[in-house]
Design an enzyme around this catalytic site. Structure first.
Site, PDB file in Angstrom:
ATOM      1  N   ASP A 115      41.782  28.103   5.450  1.00 59.89           N
ATOM      2  CA  ASP A 115      41.416  27.723   6.817  1.00 59.89           C
ATOM      3  C   ASP A 115      40.337  28.656   7.399  1.00 59.89           C
ATOM      4  O   ASP A 115      40.487  29.877   7.376  1.00 59.89           O
ATOM      5  CB  ASP A 115      42.669  27.777   7.701  1.00 59.89           C
ATOM      6  CG  ASP A 115      42.481  27.025   9.003  1.00 59.89           C
ATOM      7  OD1 ASP A 115      43.210  26.044   9.237  1.00 59.89           O
ATOM      8  OD2 ASP A 115      41.596  27.430   9.785  1.00 59.89           O
ATOM      9  N   ARG A 166      39.588  29.352  10.282  1.00 56.34           N
ATOM     10  CA  ARG A 166      39.933  30.075  11.515  1.00 56.34           C
ATOM     11  C   ARG A 166      40.663  31.390  11.241  1.00 56.34           C
ATOM     12  O   ARG A 166      41.051  32.082  12.174  1.00 56.34           O
ATOM     13  CB  ARG A 166      40.786  29.167  12.412  1.00 56.34           C
ATOM     14  CG  ARG A 166      40.018  27.930  12.861  1.00 56.34           C
ATOM     15  CD  ARG A 166      40.959  26.882  13.431  1.00 56.34           C
ATOM     16  NE  ARG A 166      41.854  26.336  12.402  1.00 56.34           N
ATOM     17  CZ  ARG A 166      42.778  25.407  12.642  1.00 56.34           C
ATOM     18  NH1 ARG A 166      42.938  24.942  13.870  1.00 56.34           N
ATOM     19  NH2 ARG A 166      43.534  24.951  11.662  1.00 56.34           N
ATOM     20  N   HIS A 170      50.188  29.957   7.954  1.00 55.53           N
ATOM     21  CA  HIS A 170      49.870  29.867   9.384  1.00 55.53           C
ATOM     22  C   HIS A 170      50.418  28.579   9.975  1.00 55.53           C
ATOM     23  O   HIS A 170      50.531  27.572   9.292  1.00 55.53           O
ATOM     24  CB  HIS A 170      48.357  29.986   9.618  1.00 55.53           C
ATOM     25  CG  HIS A 170      47.547  28.830   9.113  1.00 55.53           C
ATOM     26  ND1 HIS A 170      47.032  27.864   9.947  1.00 55.53           N
ATOM     27  CD2 HIS A 170      47.179  28.470   7.873  1.00 55.53           C
ATOM     28  CE1 HIS A 170      46.374  26.973   9.225  1.00 55.53           C
ATOM     29  NE2 HIS A 170      46.440  27.307   7.960  1.00 55.53           N
ATOM     30  N   CYS A 182      49.051  24.482   9.921  1.00 58.89           N
ATOM     31  CA  CYS A 182      48.256  24.380   8.687  1.00 58.89           C
ATOM     32  C   CYS A 182      48.012  22.897   8.360  1.00 58.89           C
ATOM     33  O   CYS A 182      48.963  22.112   8.239  1.00 58.89           O
ATOM     34  CB  CYS A 182      49.001  25.063   7.545  1.00 58.89           C
ATOM     35  SG  CYS A 182      48.097  24.994   5.980  1.00 58.89           S
TER      36      CYS A 182
HETATM   37 CO    CO Z   1      46.152  26.095   6.355  1.00 58.43          CO
END
Ligand code: CO
Length: 222
Positions: free
Chosen positions: A44, A46, A98, A101
């Site tokens: 990801d 982020r 996280h 997700c």
């Molecule tokens: Co993820």
């Protein structure tokens, strides 16, 4: 093209800044790496593993894929783990999931995105394994958050079940596997307090999470 050029320009500024603080930094770094940590996290965009925990280049070995999964047939992940444990001798493996997700959500929703669905398949197995626990939660978001946490637990087990980690423990090498979870909206990691440092601890964790579903298992013929 302009945006790509901007990346290269930013890189120059970043390198200059590090050198301003420590002129020999990159020269020293070019000679060797001695990271203490292996990070296994989601791809990801982020999440920024090293900078978000205040680490400089050279301090963390990193492996990332969609939904931070450790498949036992994934040569990429296994090679990273082997190199980190046996050559670099990292002491800590951090499996970091996280909330929110996209990979976990796709598996949870049984959505169809193509090839990646195959990759995400173990999450559906996790979902079935913990069906009763997930079923106790009323809200969709709660169930999804829980599945993100359970996915971390299952990946810790997966890391612990590799020959690489088991051989390391057999040799008496110090190796901790930690479970963390990140909430993007806060920018904060939470230690799930499920650190495993031996085969005995891994077995305990497996026993605690294993729920045989005898009543649904078909009878073996013959
Ligand atoms: Co993820």
């Amino acid at each position: 093209m302009e945006r790509i050029q901007k990346l290269l320009k930013s890189n120059h500024q970043w390198a200059e800044q590090l050198k301003a603080d420590d002129p020999e930094f990159f020269e020293r770094l070019s000679e060797s790496q001695t990271p203490e940590f292996l990070w296994i996290g989601c791809s990801d965009s982020r999440i920024s593993p090293t900078s978000s925990v205040g680490m400089l280049p050279g301090e963390m070995f990193v492996h990332r894929n969609v939904a931070n999964l450790v498949h036992h047939g994934d040569m990429n992940c296994l090679a990273v783990l082997q190199f980190a444990v046996e050559v670099l001798k990292v002491e800590h493996v951090i499996v970091c999931g996280h909330y929110g997700c996209g990979g976990v959500k796709a598996a949870f929703d049984d959505a169809r995105y193509g090839l990646v669905d195959n990759w995400l398949r173990p999450i559906q197995d996790t979902m079935h394994k913990y069906e009763a626990e997930l079923g106790k939660l009323a809200e969709y978001d709660e169930r999804l958050d829980k599945l993100c946490e359970l996915n971390v637990i299952e990946q810790i087990i997966s890391v612990g079940e590799t020959t690489v980690v088991q051989d390391a423990w057999d040799r008496g090498q110090t190796l901790y596997i930690h479970g963390w979870i990140y909430r993007i909206a806060e920018g904060i990691y939470r230690d799930m307090k499920i650190t495993v440092r031996s085969l005995a601890e891994l077995d305990k964790m497996r026993q605690e999470t294993y729920r045989p579903k005898a009543e649904t298992r078909p009878a073996v013929p013959g």
